[in-house]
Design an enzyme around this catalytic site. Sequence first.
Site, PDB file in Angstrom:
ATOM      1  N   ASP A  88      40.751  18.992   5.527  1.00  0.00           N
ATOM      2  CA  ASP A  88      39.668  19.754   6.154  1.00  0.00           C
ATOM      3  C   ASP A  88      39.862  21.239   5.842  1.00  0.00           C
ATOM      4  OD1 ASP A  88      42.022  19.620   7.847  1.00  0.00           O
ATOM      5  OD2 ASP A  88      40.870  20.639   9.398  1.00  0.00           O
ATOM      6  N   ASP A 118      44.307  27.158   1.438  1.00  0.00           N
ATOM      7  CA  ASP A 118      44.557  26.465   2.715  1.00  0.00           C
ATOM      8  C   ASP A 118      43.675  25.245   2.829  1.00  0.00           C
ATOM      9  OD1 ASP A 118      45.238  25.718   5.255  1.00  0.00           O
ATOM     10  OD2 ASP A 118      44.262  27.391   6.251  1.00  0.00           O
ATOM     11  N   GLU A 152      43.184  19.359  10.650  1.00  0.00           N
ATOM     12  CA  GLU A 152      44.291  20.282  10.953  1.00  0.00           C
ATOM     13  C   GLU A 152      43.781  21.564  11.589  1.00  0.00           C
ATOM     14  OE1 GLU A 152      47.130  23.500  10.663  1.00  0.00           O
ATOM     15  OE2 GLU A 152      45.246  23.431   9.591  1.00  0.00           O
TER      16      GLU A 152
HETATM   17 ZN   LIG Z   1      46.153  24.740   6.547  1.00  0.00          ZN
END
Ligand SMILES: [Zn+2]
Length: 452
Positions: A88, A118, A152
């Site tokens: 995600d 990320d 997350e």
């Molecule tokens: Zn992350």
Amino acid sequence: MPTVADDSALQTSLRDEAITLLQGLLRLDTQTPPGNERLAADWIAEVLDREGIPCDIVEAAPTRATIVSRLKATNSTGRPVMLMGHTDVVTVERDKWDRDPFGGEIVDNFVYGRGALDMKGQVAANLAVFLAIKRAALPLTRDVIFCAFADEEEGGIYGAEWVWNNHRHLIDAEFAINEGGGEPITIAGVEFIGCQVAEKGSARLKLTVTGRPGHASVPLNDTAFRNLGIALERLHAWEPPTVIVPPIRVMLKNIAGVLGGEARSLIEEALAIDPPAWEPLSKLPLTDDELRSLHARTRNTVVPTMINGGSRINVIPSEIVVDVDGRTLPGEDPEAFRQAVQAVVGDAATIELVIPATGTAADVESPFYDAIRDTLARIAPDAHLMPTMSSGGTDAPLIPGVKVYGFFPFPPSDRLAIYEPLVHGHNERIHVDDLAYATRFIHDLIATFATS
Ligand SMILES: [Zn+2]
């Protein structure tokens, strides 16, 4: 031993594969909310299927999919090691981007897209490593698990936490490598690389002040606003005691050992007394940002962030509520922390604990940490590995039976300065050389550790 030619062929294929996989993952819109990680799980399952590798896809709720796969050991002597990540990503403001955030374009050797840093970059690296280890048919002495969690960014209720509670056997690793550490930090001209072995917990607090209500045309003394001022002033003036948790102690000792001289004296002075002293640490040769960060990692902290009170301009409210973001050291009891904050604000306010989340700390004395250090010594002989603790959070505390190490190493370069604001920011991107470097690192780490 592989020949040099073999090694460079392997490096080229890892690099090319990681780039292609990252482009593919970035083209899937897995913004959370709503997540829709099923897109990524199905896509990864196809990649694995082409290599004849089975996998499991589990969903905590429709479309909130986590994918797990496993390469079995041929001669098992240890528990599994896991390549973990999440698929995600946080939302984008499309009009602020120069490139399509879900295009996976490469421009000037940067791969653009939400999640490049990320953390679809690391997921792509993990997947490339996983495929390479399968193809090489390495004689594994422990299973290698690939896992890409859902959810997350919003706390893991539909991801790591749920998988740990409902499908633990899929992710029953002894060690895992995750997002978090790996950035070089230069201290007094010496290069250190942090491995994130611990995370602070968060303890959201609710601060409530009350007072006499009334009509605003007639001023009163003991109002909620007056008490709010007192409470916030007390909170702001609070200097929580310095606490050096084990990973930070090792980090400071590593820095002392490598730098020697004045830095060593300051660190020894700080650690010599109990509780430790902040004052000597504040004189270390660190930037203001690094000092602030060290300060936050050596104590519990509280920061008020939201306020709710009052309904009309001419009404003195009887109650005001402030949300306070509390961050606690690993091992801290949330209730004891609440009591400490209550003692600080005294009779000016009432402090309640809303959502406590404990931190986590993995062992620095572990064969996996040693393996990270040995691999780094081969790839970057001038860099010194040190443990770090994040003041933010990842999935690591949600899978408490696994020792999780946050490490995605970047080589020193002037690109590092541009990366930090890109995480959760606009124009997120990763340079192909940095992706290739980290992929090679993870490959060498896992190929060695899971066969020894
Ligand atoms: Zn992350």
